[in-house]
Scaffold this motif. Structure first.
Motif, short mmCIF file in Angstrom:
data_model
loop_
_atom_site.label_atom_id
_atom_site.label_comp_id
_atom_site.label_asym_id
_atom_site.label_seq_id
_atom_site.Cartn_x
_atom_site.Cartn_y
_atom_site.Cartn_z
N GLU A 272 0.93 -1.19 -0.05
CA GLU A 272 -0.04 -0.04 -0.06
C GLU A 272 0.92 1.36 0.06
O GLU A 272 0.61 2.35 -0.63
CB GLU A 272 -0.87 -0.11 1.10
N ALA A 273 1.95 1.15 0.46
CA ALA A 273 2.74 2.34 0.72
C ALA A 273 3.60 2.62 -0.54
O ALA A 273 3.58 3.61 -1.01
CB ALA A 273 3.93 2.03 1.74
N THR A 274 4.17 1.60 -1.16
CA THR A 274 4.66 1.75 -2.52
C THR A 274 3.68 2.02 -3.63
O THR A 274 3.97 2.93 -4.48
CB THR A 274 5.32 0.39 -2.78
N ALA A 275 2.49 1.69 -3.26
CA ALA A 275 1.45 2.05 -4.43
C ALA A 275 0.97 3.74 -4.05
O ALA A 275 1.04 4.52 -5.09
CB ALA A 275 0.09 1.34 -4.21
N LEU A 276 1.17 4.12 -2.91
CA LEU A 276 0.94 5.59 -2.70
C LEU A 276 1.95 6.36 -3.25
O LEU A 276 1.98 7.40 -3.94
CB LEU A 276 0.68 5.81 -1.29
N GLY A 277 3.25 5.87 -2.97
CA GLY A 277 4.39 6.56 -3.64
C GLY A 277 4.46 6.48 -4.99
O GLY A 277 4.84 7.59 -5.55
N ARG B 30 1.77 6.72 -7.12
CA ARG B 30 0.85 7.52 -7.55
C ARG B 30 1.35 8.87 -7.29
O ARG B 30 1.02 9.53 -8.15
CB ARG B 30 -0.56 7.43 -6.72
N GLN B 31 1.81 9.20 -5.91
CA GLN B 31 2.28 10.76 -5.99
C GLN B 31 3.62 10.88 -6.67
O GLN B 31 3.72 12.24 -7.07
CB GLN B 31 2.58 10.75 -4.31
N SER B 32 4.36 9.98 -7.30
CA SER B 32 5.42 10.22 -8.28
C SER B 32 5.31 9.94 -9.50
O SER B 32 6.26 9.76 -10.26
CB SER B 32 6.83 9.59 -7.56
N LEU C 249 8.41 8.42 -0.81
CA LEU C 249 8.17 7.41 0.28
C LEU C 249 8.68 7.99 1.66
O LEU C 249 7.96 8.01 2.78
CB LEU C 249 8.84 6.18 0.04
N TYR D 19 6.65 11.16 2.89
CA TYR D 19 5.26 10.85 3.52
C TYR D 19 5.69 9.66 4.98
O TYR D 19 4.88 9.50 5.48
CB TYR D 19 4.36 9.94 2.56
N LEU E 44 7.16 6.90 4.99
CA LEU E 44 6.88 5.46 4.66
C LEU E 44 8.35 4.81 4.64
O LEU E 44 8.14 3.60 4.78
CB LEU E 44 6.12 5.70 3.44
#
Length: 63
Positions: free
Chosen positions: A20-25, A27-29, A40, A43, A45
């Protein structure tokens, strides 16, 4: 396998960063994928020592 895919595998397998953290990263990058490690860290992470490990890993891959 792309370098980004290898980086995500490294993050999840070696540093135990949750998917989930890598997916967020990711999306944000999305506009600048090379910034994933910094996103990462920004945030909270990954820790600063983990960020250094990521940079060391990336540097070893470039050589």
């Amino acid at each position: 396998m792309s370098q980004q895919t290898q980086l995500v595998d490294y993050l999840q397998q070696e540093l135990a960063v949750p998917a989930e953290a890598t997916a967020l990263g990711l999306r944000q990058s999305a506009a600048m994928p090379n910034l994933l490690p910094m996103v990462l860290w920004q945030y909270g992470l990954v820790t600063t020592p983990q960020l250094e490990q990521i940079f060391d890993w990336l540097e070893a891959r470039i050589v």
